[in-house]
Motif scaffolding. Structure first.
Motif: not given
Length: 284
Positions: A88-93, A205-214, A219-226
């Motif tokens: 099982r791969p570790l989740p991206r966070i 969610v990706r657009a919000m990540a770009a706004d934050a300089g990430i 980033v994805s909805p599931h990454v935020l859940r992780h």
């Protein structure tokens, strides 16, 4: 059977249909396939990812189980299916600083009163604050969040309902969004003739990540859940509590979040272990 008896979602049905169709391309008519035919699938699927092979094999095992249960076949050839070893791969966070940057950028846009800014802040608050799955979030009814109730009733995988806590921050963000959200729609996040799609949520969610300089690809909805799960666990939340919050049927799924940093583990051992408070006697 999957739709009526098992109550599978349309996404699950589509996944099973696709896996069985791909298997039929390699094994011929699945209902007539024998052990020899299924043994050949291992070689034909050698270029596929182990997770894909495991998923297809699982779909076939369930298919042959159905044939036997309904008396359409007497023998079960599924023992010949490949069984790849999976790790099982570790989740991206995201770390807490990155999450704070996303919130700061989203709050700045919401402060302008822009409708999309208010909506996006509400989406972010619910994703990270309650750990909802993408489908659970976009399909929330308009009345899901109530000022006098600190919990959401969410329908998750397998049509199972669970209670999810909602923060006062999220309640406030949703209330601000509802003040300007189009009325007469049954969904909290309506779009067109239905609710916001999972694909559109992904893009937001990706657009919000770009706004934050990430980097958006991180980033994805599931990454935020992780991130929700990992940050709670590193803060001391019990694994069983986390399992309930995430709606996991098996605690083994929740255990992937035990990859907290080594400094946190050392701190826990030094402060919580019974021997941590024992006075050390100097050697003679």
């Amino acid at each position: 059977m999957m739709a009526v008896e098992a109550g599978s979602s349309r996404h699950t049905l589509a996944a099973y249909r696709n896996d069985l169709e791909r298997a039929a391309e390699d094994a011929g008519v699945l209902g007539d396939a024998n052990t020899e035919k299924l043994q050949q699938l291992g070689a034909k699927w050698s270029d596929l990812a182990p997770s894909t092979v495991a998923r297809r094999s699982a779909a076939l095992r369930r298919f042959y189980g159905f044939l036997i249960d309904d008396g359409l076949r007497k023998d079960d050839p599924s023992a010949a299916l490949p069984r790849p070893r999976l790790e099982r791969p570790l989740p991206r966070i995201l770390d807490t600083a990155e999450v704070e940057r996303m919130f700061a950028a989203a709050e700045d846009r919401a402060a302008s009163g822009e409708p999309n800014g208010l909506r996006n802040l509400a989406l972010l608050e619910l994703l990270y604050g309650s750990g909802l799955r993408a489908t659970e979030l976009v399909s929330l009814p308009r009345v899901a969040v109530r000022p006098d109730q600190p919990f959401l009733m969410v329908r998750g995988k397998g049509s199972k309902d669970r209670l999810v806590p909602i923060s006062t921050r999220a309640q406030a963000a949703v209330a601000n969004w509802l003040e300007i959200a189009p009325g007469g729609r049954p969904w909290l996040f309506a779009s067109g003739k239905s609710h916001l799609s999972r694909v559109r949520l992904f893009q937001i969610v990706r657009a919000m990540a770009a706004d934050a300089g990430i980097a958006p690809e991180r980033v994805s909805p599931h990454v935020l859940r992780h991130a929700f799960a990992t940050h709670l666990l590193s803060g001391g939340t019990d694994l069983r509590v986390l399992q309930s919050l995430l709606g996991h049927a098996d605690i083994a799924t929740t255990q992937i979040y035990t990859h907290v940093d080594s400094a946190r583990l050392v701190e826990l051992v030094n402060t919580r272990h019974p021997l941590a408070t024992r006075n050390r006697q100097p050697p003679r």
